[in-house]
Write an enzyme that holds these catalytic residues in place. Structure first.
Site, mmCIF file in Angstrom:
data_model
loop_
_atom_site.group_PDB
_atom_site.id
_atom_site.type_symbol
_atom_site.label_atom_id
_atom_site.label_comp_id
_atom_site.label_asym_id
_atom_site.label_seq_id
_atom_site.Cartn_x
_atom_site.Cartn_y
_atom_site.Cartn_z
ATOM 1 N N GLU A 57 28.384 56.297 26.187
ATOM 2 C CA GLU A 57 29.384 57.029 25.950
ATOM 3 C C GLU A 57 28.837 58.530 25.913
ATOM 4 O O GLU A 57 28.466 59.195 25.200
ATOM 5 C CB GLU A 57 29.651 56.561 24.313
ATOM 6 C CG GLU A 57 31.037 56.416 24.154
ATOM 7 C CD GLU A 57 31.757 58.034 23.689
ATOM 8 O OE1 GLU A 57 32.068 58.578 24.753
ATOM 9 O OE2 GLU A 57 31.625 58.351 22.690
ATOM 10 N N CYS A 99 33.706 64.628 21.919
ATOM 11 C CA CYS A 99 33.632 64.053 23.155
ATOM 12 C C CYS A 99 35.010 64.082 23.719
ATOM 13 O O CYS A 99 35.518 64.224 25.033
ATOM 14 C CB CYS A 99 32.739 62.983 23.717
ATOM 15 S SG CYS A 99 32.749 61.645 22.457
HETATM 16 C C1 UN1 Z 1 32.851 61.582 19.774
HETATM 17 O O1 UN1 Z 1 33.443 62.813 20.014
HETATM 18 O O2 UN1 Z 1 31.783 60.983 20.052
HETATM 19 O O3 UN1 Z 1 38.644 59.759 19.054
HETATM 20 C C2 UN1 Z 1 33.752 60.358 19.312
HETATM 21 C C3 UN1 Z 1 37.960 60.863 18.429
HETATM 22 C C4 UN1 Z 1 36.987 60.278 17.260
HETATM 23 C C5 UN1 Z 1 35.651 59.720 17.850
HETATM 24 C C6 UN1 Z 1 34.864 60.810 18.662
HETATM 25 N N1 UN1 Z 1 37.602 58.794 16.757
HETATM 26 O O4 UN1 Z 1 38.180 61.942 18.318
#
Ligand code: UN1
Length: 509
Positions: free
Chosen positions: A262, A296
């Site tokens: 990821e 992310c």
């Molecule tokens: C991440 O930034 O690694 O969708 C995960 C989202 C959160 C998860 C982000 N539920 O922004």
């Protein structure tokens, strides 16, 4: 009059919250400082383990696996149910630790803990639904079916920006699937990791599950490397940069392990002429400036139709000027600090590059609270108008910079959305159903997440989370992401008393 809490105050709050979660306070007596981005000052210190410790940890996890894999899945679910209850009970404590260690606002930090509770509830239900298929056999008196079995030890490497939720997505699912977890948390967030691990330890003890089902190894990159290399780790789930994924993926593949990656995102929203601009503005600002641009899923690009670009930019600029920036623990703050000086520097470098590449900085980019806290990095989220999608726009800069690009036809907008190396999240703001459907179709957005009339971030746990291309292809969390944590066996059962061969093959012996 200072607006940021003092170092002593933060250290005391962290210690108390960790203590309430059951962290053995001896573990906070090491020589590795933990810095709070809230004021740039030491928050605590911890002891690091190193690569040499990993082998013993994985071996113990393997022993736990051999016991746990034959416990019925719904019984395994009871452990996760207890974990979920404890997380709910300690939501505020864990929220404080997340907030102090990585600088999230209280609401976002508690939202992260809520994701943990949610995934536990999901996993408990899943523990009764690890279904295989029954398949029609081509032979009379035969049955074909598939069975899902526990896979083995799961290694989890997590990043600072979701220091505990990503562990819980992996752990809740792995545990009901019959797999123990070895966790290497971010170096930047060991306290929230130790607190989460202490809650899992308690759930394990209370439900009588094997003690080594959940282990945490606090340490540096050598610990991560040892997990990646260890043949006893069946699945390595890693969250971080594309650069990290490029190092991890081939090394796990080389030993025929499974990896779930990821990695970075470069998430865009397309804003069409029919978009509700009020809703669009709010959706964009949450996704682009929330969490100080350090998800992310953070929105990094807006691709706006030329007819709405001016009006939209004006609204965004007005909203950005009103953003309350400051201590994440203070009421009303919406934008906390960047994680560290390197993040600040990469933001400044990107802003400079963007301007060299024809961009116009329309708002933000400046530093705040530097006099008061010279080692904390508060920034004004920035918006840069770009004439086209240049190199800097195609890179992920882990900071709140939103590039605004023009488009004329939807085909062009979709092409721009897809013309970046990453493929995590995307969205379209439109009132035109045909446009929304085009965006969601096979030749539309190429991302793992494609939304309509909401931003790119803030996904619920019920869906599978992850993305394509340089994002790594992994899927975690909901839907059928659990399949990565199990192995599939195909079973053919013959109850005919004859031995007909498949494909009509004759073998008369
Ligand atoms: C991440 O930034 O690694 O969708 C995960 C989202 C959160 C998860 C982000 N539920 O922004």
């Amino acid at each position: 009059m200072t607006t940021l809490p003092t170092a002593d105050d933060l250290a005391r709050r962290a210690r108390e919250a960790a203590g309430r979660c059951g962290v053995d306070l001896d573990r906070l007596a090491g020589d590795r400082p933990v810095t709070s981005p809230v004021n740039g000052r030491p928050l605590a210190s911890v002891r690091w383990q190193d690569a040499a410790d990993v082998d013993g940890v994985v071996i113990r996890a393997g022993e736990a696996f051999r016991a746990w894999r034959t416990v019925p899945a719904p019984v395994r679910g009871q452990l996760v149910r207890r974990l979920g209850e404890l997380l709910r009970e300690h939501k505020a404590d864990l929220g404080v630790l997340v907030s102090l260690e990585v600088g999230k606002t209280t609401s976002e930090a508690e939202g992260e803990v809520q994701e943990m509770v949610d995934i536990c509830e999901f996993a408990v239900g899943l523990s009764r639904q690890l279904y295989g298929r029954t398949i029609s056999s081509e032979r009379p008196g035969h049955r074909l079916m598939e069975t899902w079995h526990p896979l083995g030890v799961v290694g989890v490497i997590s990043a600072f920006n979701f220091p505990v939720a990503v562990w819980s997505w992996n752990t809740a699912i792995a545990l009901v699937c019959g797999d123990p977890v070895v966790w290497k948390p971010s170096e930047l967030a060991p306290l929230s990791a130790l607190a989460s691990a202490a809650l899992l330890d308690r759930a394990i003890a209370e439900t009588g599950a094997p003690a080594d089902l959940g282990q945490v190894v606090v340490g540096g990159p050598d610990v991560g490397e040892a997990l990646v290399a260890h043949p006893g780790v069946a699945l390595l789930s890693a969250t971080g940069s594309t650069r990290m994924g490029r190092a991890v993926g081939p090394r796990v593949a080389d030993r025929f392990g499974r990896s779930l990656l990821e990695l970075g995102g470069n998430n865009a929203a397309i804003v069409t002429p029919s978009a509700d601009l009020d809703l669009t503005t709010r959706g964009i600002v949450f996704s682009a400036a929330g969490t100080a641009g350090q998800r992310c899923t953070t929105m990094r690009r807006v691709i706006a139709h030329v007819d709405v670009l001016e009006q939209l930019t004006e609204r965004l600029v007005a909203a950005y000027r009103r953003l309350p920036i400051g201590s994440p623990t203070a009421e009303g703050t919406l934008v906390g600090p960047l994680i560290h000086d390197a993040a600040y520097k990469s933001m400044q470098d990107a802003l400079q590059a963007a301007q060299q590449q024809g961009g116009e900085l329309v708002v933000g980019g400046g530093r705040r609270l530097a006099d008061e806290a010279p080692d904390a990095y508060y920034v004004e989220p920035a918006i840069v108008r770009m004439p086209e999608q240049t190199d800097v726009v195609r890179q992920e800069t882990f900071a709140p910079i939103l590039y605004v690009l023009p488009y004329r036809t939807l085909e062009e907008a979709i092409a721009l959305n897809n013309d970046v190396p990453q493929g995590l999240s995307s969205s379209i703001f439109t009132s035109d159903q045909a446009e929304a459907e085009r965006f969601l179709a096979a030749d539309g957005s190429d991302c793992g997440i494609a939304n309509v009339n909401i931003g790119t971030s803030g996904a619920e746990i019920g869906g599978a989370f992850g993305g394509e291309k340089h994002t790594g292809g992994g899927r975690e969390s909901g839907s059928d992401a659990w399949r990565s944590y199990m192995r599939r066996a195909t079973n053919t059962i013959n109850y005919s008393g004859e031995l007909p061969l498949a494909q009509g093959v004759e073998f008369p012996i």
